[in-house]
Design a protein around this motif. Structure first.
Motif, PDB file in Angstrom:
ATOM      1  N   LYS A 223      -0.185  -9.816   7.313  1.00  0.00           N
ATOM      2  CA  LYS A 223      -0.135 -10.382   8.663  1.00  0.00           C
ATOM      3  C   LYS A 223      -0.858  -9.487   9.659  1.00  0.00           C
ATOM      4  O   LYS A 223      -1.499  -9.968  10.608  1.00  0.00           O
ATOM      5  N   SER A 224      -0.797  -8.165   9.440  1.00  0.00           N
ATOM      6  CA  SER A 224      -1.444  -7.219  10.348  1.00  0.00           C
ATOM      7  C   SER A 224      -2.961  -7.249  10.233  1.00  0.00           C
ATOM      8  O   SER A 224      -3.657  -6.679  11.084  1.00  0.00           O
ATOM      9  N   LEU A 225      -3.489  -7.888   9.199  1.00  0.00           N
ATOM     10  CA  LEU A 225      -4.948  -8.017   9.078  1.00  0.00           C
ATOM     11  C   LEU A 225      -5.517  -8.913  10.167  1.00  0.00           C
ATOM     12  O   LEU A 225      -6.732  -8.987  10.340  1.00  0.00           O
ATOM     13  N   ARG A 226      -4.645  -9.597  10.889  1.00  0.00           N
ATOM     14  CA  ARG A 226      -5.085 -10.445  12.003  1.00  0.00           C
ATOM     15  C   ARG A 226      -5.268  -9.644  13.291  1.00  0.00           C
ATOM     16  O   ARG A 226      -5.690 -10.185  14.316  1.00  0.00           O
ATOM     17  N   ALA A 227      -4.931  -8.358  13.273  1.00  0.00           N
ATOM     18  CA  ALA A 227      -4.954  -7.538  14.485  1.00  0.00           C
ATOM     19  C   ALA A 227      -6.352  -7.442  15.071  1.00  0.00           C
ATOM     20  O   ALA A 227      -7.358  -7.683  14.402  1.00  0.00           O
ATOM     21  N   SER A 234      -8.080  -1.733   9.188  1.00  0.00           N
ATOM     22  CA  SER A 234      -8.453  -0.876   8.060  1.00  0.00           C
ATOM     23  C   SER A 234      -7.217  -0.307   7.380  1.00  0.00           C
ATOM     24  O   SER A 234      -7.148  -0.227   6.148  1.00  0.00           O
ATOM     25  N   MET A 235      -6.225   0.089   8.200  1.00  0.00           N
ATOM     26  CA  MET A 235      -4.998   0.635   7.631  1.00  0.00           C
ATOM     27  C   MET A 235      -4.231  -0.433   6.850  1.00  0.00           C
ATOM     28  O   MET A 235      -3.739  -0.183   5.745  1.00  0.00           O
ATOM     29  N   ALA A 236      -4.135  -1.627   7.430  1.00  0.00           N
ATOM     30  CA  ALA A 236      -3.436  -2.715   6.742  1.00  0.00           C
ATOM     31  C   ALA A 236      -4.129  -3.051   5.422  1.00  0.00           C
ATOM     32  O   ALA A 236      -3.466  -3.285   4.399  1.00  0.00           O
ATOM     33  N   ALA A 237      -5.458  -3.066   5.432  1.00  0.00           N
ATOM     34  CA  ALA A 237      -6.213  -3.352   4.210  1.00  0.00           C
ATOM     35  C   ALA A 237      -5.960  -2.274   3.157  1.00  0.00           C
ATOM     36  O   ALA A 237      -5.795  -2.568   1.966  1.00  0.00           O
ATOM     37  N   TYR A 238      -5.907  -1.024   3.613  1.00  0.00           N
ATOM     38  CA  TYR A 238      -5.632   0.083   2.699  1.00  0.00           C
ATOM     39  C   TYR A 238      -4.240  -0.068   2.075  1.00  0.00           C
ATOM     40  O   TYR A 238      -4.058   0.135   0.868  1.00  0.00           O
ATOM     41  N   MET A 239      -3.273  -0.425   2.890  1.00  0.00           N
ATOM     42  CA  MET A 239      -1.911  -0.599   2.392  1.00  0.00           C
ATOM     43  C   MET A 239      -1.845  -1.709   1.353  1.00  0.00           C
ATOM     44  O   MET A 239      -1.183  -1.568   0.312  1.00  0.00           O
ATOM     45  N   VAL A 240      -2.522  -2.819   1.614  1.00  0.00           N
ATOM     46  CA  VAL A 240      -2.537  -3.931   0.656  1.00  0.00           C
ATOM     47  C   VAL A 240      -3.144  -3.481  -0.663  1.00  0.00           C
ATOM     48  O   VAL A 240      -2.608  -3.747  -1.751  1.00  0.00           O
ATOM     49  N   ASP A 241      -4.263  -2.774  -0.589  1.00  0.00           N
ATOM     50  CA  ASP A 241      -4.940  -2.309  -1.807  1.00  0.00           C
ATOM     51  C   ASP A 241      -4.034  -1.400  -2.629  1.00  0.00           C
ATOM     52  O   ASP A 241      -3.911  -1.550  -3.847  1.00  0.00           O
ATOM     53  N   VAL A 242      -3.389  -0.436  -1.971  1.00  0.00           N
ATOM     54  CA  VAL A 242      -2.548   0.536  -2.673  1.00  0.00           C
ATOM     55  C   VAL A 242      -1.327  -0.133  -3.297  1.00  0.00           C
ATOM     56  O   VAL A 242      -0.991   0.109  -4.459  1.00  0.00           O
ATOM     57  N   LEU A 243      -0.681  -1.010  -2.537  1.00  0.00           N
ATOM     58  CA  LEU A 243       0.568  -1.605  -3.001  1.00  0.00           C
ATOM     59  C   LEU A 243       0.350  -2.605  -4.127  1.00  0.00           C
ATOM     60  O   LEU A 243       1.125  -2.648  -5.091  1.00  0.00           O
ATOM     61  N   VAL A 244      -0.673  -3.424  -4.015  1.00  0.00           N
ATOM     62  CA  VAL A 244      -0.927  -4.430  -5.051  1.00  0.00           C
ATOM     63  C   VAL A 244      -1.330  -3.780  -6.367  1.00  0.00           C
ATOM     64  O   VAL A 244      -0.995  -4.273  -7.455  1.00  0.00           O
ATOM     65  N   ALA A 245      -2.034  -2.656  -6.280  1.00  0.00           N
ATOM     66  CA  ALA A 245      -2.508  -1.984  -7.494  1.00  0.00           C
ATOM     67  C   ALA A 245      -1.430  -1.129  -8.147  1.00  0.00           C
ATOM     68  O   ALA A 245      -1.632  -0.626  -9.252  1.00  0.00           O
ATOM     69  N   ASP A 246      -0.267  -0.965  -7.513  1.00  0.00           N
ATOM     70  CA  ASP A 246       0.778  -0.107  -8.050  1.00  0.00           C
ATOM     71  C   ASP A 246       1.279  -0.628  -9.392  1.00  0.00           C
ATOM     72  O   ASP A 246       1.558  -1.824  -9.538  1.00  0.00           O
ATOM     73  N   PRO A 247       1.410   0.249 -10.389  1.00  0.00           N
ATOM     74  CA  PRO A 247       1.857  -0.194 -11.731  1.00  0.00           C
ATOM     75  C   PRO A 247       3.255  -0.800 -11.739  1.00  0.00           C
ATOM     76  O   PRO A 247       3.583  -1.583 -12.625  1.00  0.00           O
ATOM     77  N   ALA A 248       4.082  -0.418 -10.762  1.00  0.00           N
ATOM     78  CA  ALA A 248       5.462  -0.910 -10.744  1.00  0.00           C
ATOM     79  C   ALA A 248       5.587  -2.291 -10.123  1.00  0.00           C
ATOM     80  O   ALA A 248       6.691  -2.821  -9.994  1.00  0.00           O
TER      81      ALA A 248
END
Length: 723
Positions: A223-227, A234-248
């Motif tokens: 949702k923050s990607l609409r900012a 950029s921060m929201a995009a980074y968070m999405v990338d890190v969280l989706v790629a997490d093995p858990a």
């Protein structure tokens, strides 16, 4: 404070009003004036009140804390920097408070990424930790320094709190405490950009967040990607990338993420944000293809332009195309008729429709044809079943799609037929499409009354395709029919039976012969007779006839049922099979058939009456040796029914009865009966029967009684006369 005595709903409402009235006050330009001093005291009083609420909650302190934080978080997204800063300062104050005031009953299990194998009440968990960390991390990228500093301070206190909780578990002691002094800086270092600074802090918390906490962050980050701020995006995009790629990452978290992307995508314009969502979709598809495809179908059963944009992203990589198509194929085949809910989440029927509509749009993209070709036989049959299944939809289910396609007059069933045509044309079978059109096959598929005729037309035209494809389709049909499913088994069997006309599928025939016994015993209306028609076709083909003998016992069982249609086909099948038997088998089989045929002499179907009488006549000629003595009893028992049917209203049945009586006379070596039967002297034959064997009079009386109830008047009259 007496606020603790209020009900939770009223307390939350009062707090919200309190926050609005204080946070929305104009900024104080004179920071040293009396108004500024008063405002500072007001904020301090608010902090004290919030802390008192948490303390007064006792063992429910963690719940009260989370309720307050839940009310404060929306203010951190406010456009006015002063409102953001004030809300974040309250969060920082509360975060600092919980490092000093121990929260009773709080389970420290939340403070580690690994889920412990223990149970604790929801009232003892810090369930909103993930959302809180996510919001605060994003706020660290704000242009306003005051807002950024307050967010960083809140995270600093939160980090301290987490380490304190970890210290309660002896095996979790680590060197993380040093980070408070050596690695943590309250203010952004000059050499780091806001995004880099926020990213560093976020990664520090990642190792303490459980999978459920991480999952809570992703929809918020999307949702923050609409900012409007490039740093926040950029921060929201980074968070999405890190969280989706997490093995858990867990499959159950996929639907919420797909829904978040679908809802927010129309408002997201930044390239970096769109690229992040593209990567997220592809990563999720790679890990959990079934969940992603199912979730997107639920988001948009009618495949809106937003959904199509998401499908195109997932289809942008060749390795992803095959996964998407196979999952859509799986959805197509999940057409359970037991579901009646119109909720897309609960109803596989609607998801199946959605998959068909999506596939039709994918087929319009020529770049995917190579991947489509790899699963063409399965996809073709699935779409054919879809057409059949669509005829069974409820009005409510149709309405879901009719609202979408009403403008184009494209009902669900027409959409499914169109998908079939697109698939065939895309695979180079335009001639088959035109031939089906010329025979009215496409129109026949649209109606429940003519649907099976349409399936037969389609099957006959597909028999003209290359042998490898025909073989694959045939084997796939046999594989599907190996598991009974009332949703599409009739359609599959109709298609398979038509394909039995292919003379070059001898090797594949064994697979069909293996499943036929099951469907000969099916309770599905018309199924046994359909299978028998297929077997009849095989018995009439020299290359395949002898293979059908393994089905002889199952075909004989069809004579004992009440289905006249099945009996009408079983009789010629048995007649053909008798000719294929060798050695003593013709004699033994003919004897076994004899007592099963006589009840059919009085069947309601004239076809069954004629065929059963003629097969009985044939059986008499095949019995030899030791079986002949046993057969004599069957022949004696047949004489009176055959005599009555000399008066059958159907001339073919009367003729068959006359010829069978002649054969019976020869079998019994009774010349007088042969002579009387040749001239059809019924009255003389009845006298002859009684005169020849008076001891059978009681048996004749018993045989005559059913004919008194015959629907044919001549037979009733003849039975009365004989009695």
């Amino acid at each position: 404070s007496r606020a603790g005595l209020l009900l939770q709903e009223k307390r939350s409402s009062l707090l919200h009003v309190c926050f609005c009235s204080v946070f929305y006050l104009p900024p104080q330009e004179d920071t040293q004036g009396p108004e500024a001093s008063l405002y500072s005291k007001t904020l301090a009083t608010m902090d004290s009140m919030l802390q008192t609420l948490v303390r007064s909650a006792g063992t429910l302190g963690i719940l009260e804390l989370q309720n307050i934080l839940q009310l404060l978080l929306p203010f951190t997204n406010f456009q006015l920097a002063v409102v953001q800063e004030r809300a974040l300062a309250r969060i920082a104050s509360l975060a600092n408070f919980i490092t000093i005031y121990p929260l009773p009953q709080l389970c420290p299990c939340f403070a580690q990424a690994t889920v412990l194998r223990h149970q604790c009440s929801k009232t003892h968990r810090f369930t909103m930790l993930g959302r809180l960390v996510g919001h605060l991390s994003l706020c660290c990228t704000c242009k306003d320094k005051g807002t950024c500093n307050e967010a960083a301070e809140a995270l600093h206190h939160l980090h301290t709190f987490i380490l304190q909780q970890r210290s309660r578990w002896p095996w979790l002691h680590d060197t993380g405490q040093l980070q408070l002094q050596e690695g943590w800086q309250m203010r952004q270092p000059w050499q780091l950009s806001p995004t880099s600074y926020a990213s560093k802090i976020f990664l520090m918390f990642m190792k303490y967040l459980q999978p459920s906490d991480q999952a809570d962050i992703i929809p918020m980050a999307i949702k923050s990607l609409r900012a409007s701020s490039a740093c926040s995006i950029s921060m929201a995009a980074y968070m999405v990338d890190v969280l989706v790629a997490d093995p858990a990452f867990q499959p159950g978290q996929v639907p919420n993420i797909v829904w978040a992307i679908y809802r927010n995508l129309p408002s997201i314009k930044a390239v970096v944000a769109l690229n992040s969502l593209d990567r997220a979709l592809l990563v999720l598809l790679g890990k959990h293809p079934r969940e992603v495809v199912s979730s997107l179908l639920q988001c948009s059963p009618t495949c809106t332009h937003v959904a199509m944009a998401m499908w195109k992203v997932m289809l942008s990589k060749p390795q992803a195309v095959e996964k998407v198509l196979r999952e859509l194929l799986s959805m197509l085949m999940n057409q359970s008729l037991r579901k009646t809910s119109t909720s897309t989440k609960d109803n596989p029927r609607i998801l199946s429709l959605a998959a068909a509509g999506t596939i039709s749009k994918i087929l319009l993209q020529p770049t995917f044809l190579r991947e489509v070709e790899a699963i063409f036989p399965q996809l073709f049959l699935a779409l054919l079943f879809q057409v059949s299944f669509t005829t069974e939809l409820t009005l409510q289910e149709v309405h879901i799609f009719w609202r979408k396609y009403q403008q184009d007059l494209l009902t669900p069933i027409r959409s499914a037929v169109q998908s079939m045509r697109l698939l065939l044309c895309g695979m180079g079978f335009e001639s088959q499409v035109l031939a089906i059109e010329a025979q009215g096959g496409w129109d026949a598929l649209l109606s429940t009354q003519t649907h099976l005729m349409g399936v037969r037309i389609v099957a006959r035209e597909m028999m003209k395709t290359p042998r490898p494809l025909r073989s694959t389709i045939f084997c796939h049909l046999a594989e599907l029919l190996s598991v009974e499913d009332p949703t599409w088994e009739m359609i599959a069997m109709v298609f398979l039976v038509e394909m039995l006309g292919c003379t070059d599928l001898n090797e594949e025939l064994n697979r069909a012969l293996e499943i036929f016994p099951t469907y000969l015993q099916s309770q599905c209306l018309g199924m046994p007779s359909l299978v028998l028609r297929g077997i009849l076709r095989l018995t009439e083909t020299p290359d395949t006839a002898r293979k059908t003998l393994v089905l002889l016992p199952y075909v004989m069982e069809q004579l004992q049922g009440a289905d006249s249609d099945a009996s009408a086909v079983a009789l010629p099948v048995l007649s053909n099979m008798l000719q294929l038997l060798e050695g003593r088998m013709p004699s033994l089989t003919a004897l076994a058939l004899a007592d099963k045929l006589q009840p059919l002499f009085n069947d309601e179907s004239e076809t069954v009456r004629e065929l059963s009488i003629r097969l009985f006549q044939k059986a008499m000629g095949l019995v030899v040796g030791a079986e002949k003595k046993k057969m004599k009893k069957e022949v004696w028992d047949s004489l009176l029914p055959l005599l009555f049917h000399l008066h059958d209203q159907d001339k073919r049945v009367a003729k068959a009865s006359q010829e069978a009586l002649c054969s019976a006379g020869r079998f019994l070596k009774w010349r007088q009966l042969v002579q009387l039967a040749e001239t059809a002297q019924a009255f003389r034959i009845s006298e002859c029967l009684l005169a020849r064997n008076r001891s059978r009079a009681k048996d004749y009386l018993h045989q005559s009684q059913p004919y008194l109830q015959s629907p044919q008047e001549p037979l009733r009259r003849e039975a009365v006369r004989f009695i």
